[in-house]
Design an enzyme around this catalytic site. Sequence first.
Site, short mmCIF file in Angstrom:
data_model
loop_
_atom_site.label_atom_id
_atom_site.label_comp_id
_atom_site.label_asym_id
_atom_site.label_seq_id
_atom_site.Cartn_x
_atom_site.Cartn_y
_atom_site.Cartn_z
N ARG A 68 4.19 -35.33 54.63
CA ARG A 68 3.46 -35.62 53.39
C ARG A 68 2.55 -36.84 53.55
O ARG A 68 1.43 -36.87 53.04
CB ARG A 68 4.47 -35.85 52.26
CG ARG A 68 3.83 -35.97 50.87
CD ARG A 68 4.88 -35.78 49.79
NE ARG A 68 4.32 -35.93 48.47
CZ ARG A 68 4.46 -37.03 47.71
NH1 ARG A 68 5.16 -38.05 48.18
NH2 ARG A 68 3.92 -37.10 46.52
N HIS A 72 -1.36 -36.78 52.72
CA HIS A 72 -1.91 -37.69 51.73
C HIS A 72 -2.90 -38.67 52.35
O HIS A 72 -3.74 -39.23 51.65
CB HIS A 72 -0.78 -38.45 51.03
CG HIS A 72 -0.11 -37.64 49.96
ND1 HIS A 72 0.22 -38.14 48.72
CD2 HIS A 72 0.27 -36.33 49.94
CE1 HIS A 72 0.78 -37.19 47.98
NE2 HIS A 72 0.82 -36.09 48.72
N ASN A 101 1.66 -41.46 44.92
CA ASN A 101 2.28 -41.88 46.18
C ASN A 101 3.48 -42.80 45.99
O ASN A 101 4.37 -42.84 46.85
CB ASN A 101 1.24 -42.60 47.05
CG ASN A 101 0.17 -41.67 47.58
OD1 ASN A 101 0.42 -40.48 47.78
ND2 ASN A 101 -1.02 -42.20 47.78
N HIS A 200 6.38 -27.24 51.83
CA HIS A 200 7.34 -27.43 50.73
C HIS A 200 8.68 -26.77 51.04
O HIS A 200 9.59 -26.79 50.22
CB HIS A 200 6.77 -26.87 49.43
CG HIS A 200 5.65 -27.69 48.87
ND1 HIS A 200 4.98 -27.35 47.72
CD2 HIS A 200 5.10 -28.86 49.30
CE1 HIS A 200 4.05 -28.26 47.47
NE2 HIS A 200 4.11 -29.18 48.42
#
Length: 333
Positions: A68, A72, A101, A200
């Site tokens: 992630r 990001h 975040n 996910h």
Amino acid sequence: MEINNKSLQFFLLCSLTLLSVATCHPVQTSPFGVGFYRRTCPPAEDIIRNAVNKFISKNPGLGAGLLRLHFHDCFVRGCDASVLLDTLPGGPAAEKDHPANNPSLRGFEIIDAAKAILERVCPRTVSCADILAFAARDSVYKLGNIWYEVPAGRRDGNTSLANDIPGNLPPPFFTATQNAAIFKSKGFSADEMVTLSGAHSIGISHCSSFASRLYPPTVDPTLNTAYAKTLKRICPPQTANGTGSVDPTVNQDPLTPNRLDNLYYVDVISNKGLLTSDQTMLTTKSTAKAVLDNARYGSTWAKKFAAAMVKMGKVGVLTGKKGQIRLNCHFRN
């Protein structure tokens, strides 16, 4: 054969090494590619992989955190490690302090551990952006046995602004159509968006990211009834409107939460997609077909996922003399 100055210099260099019976290779000049640190820091990838394996062995959830972090980072200002920069006193909030975040991003300590060793072994050589890209790949391999080569040569950016998050990172309440629009702006197809959503399959999500699907006035009728009851036991009503003092977490994939695999798509088909962005992939013809194909053909999805990760790692990279090699990933030099 005509010999120019560069060829002559290289010939002389090779000649000097003949006594050691070494094979002479030209110094890499490509600003970005696989094997970038082969000459300048040969143990770089091993050092990063060892750090990743050490931490994930103790806490598998950190693998999802690294994946992630990479996403990001790349989708905001490009893969320049801007997500790792701390907010400076008196300055504008950095990316990591945006609600998208903070406090959900994880894995910073792994990047720091790898960087500390690399600065001792190969000072001022390996960028934080490359460490993050390698660490994400090693997490994918550790948790999903999916391998891909990582082009390197990224340099670190000097700017990190929380205000850059909106419009670049899709929130969990976006529909698949809205998500696809953001991915398209980064150069990805709807199929690649569905493929990367397979991330996910690992990790957790806070109740506040999906609880609005459980309680009035926005109860989601597409959510599997039994699954909804399970989620309600974990997520009280106040998490839906952000008034709770705690924000519990739920595994994003109830089937194999610590294994990166295609069973995530089985969840979606069973109406057990945790986030709105997950479940609404069944609402458009193209994304629904991609979900079904990924659920049916796991090995094909794994290859597509690897290719999409390589592509993501190339978004907006800084190379050559652009950016810098940070000595500490939290701060500009």
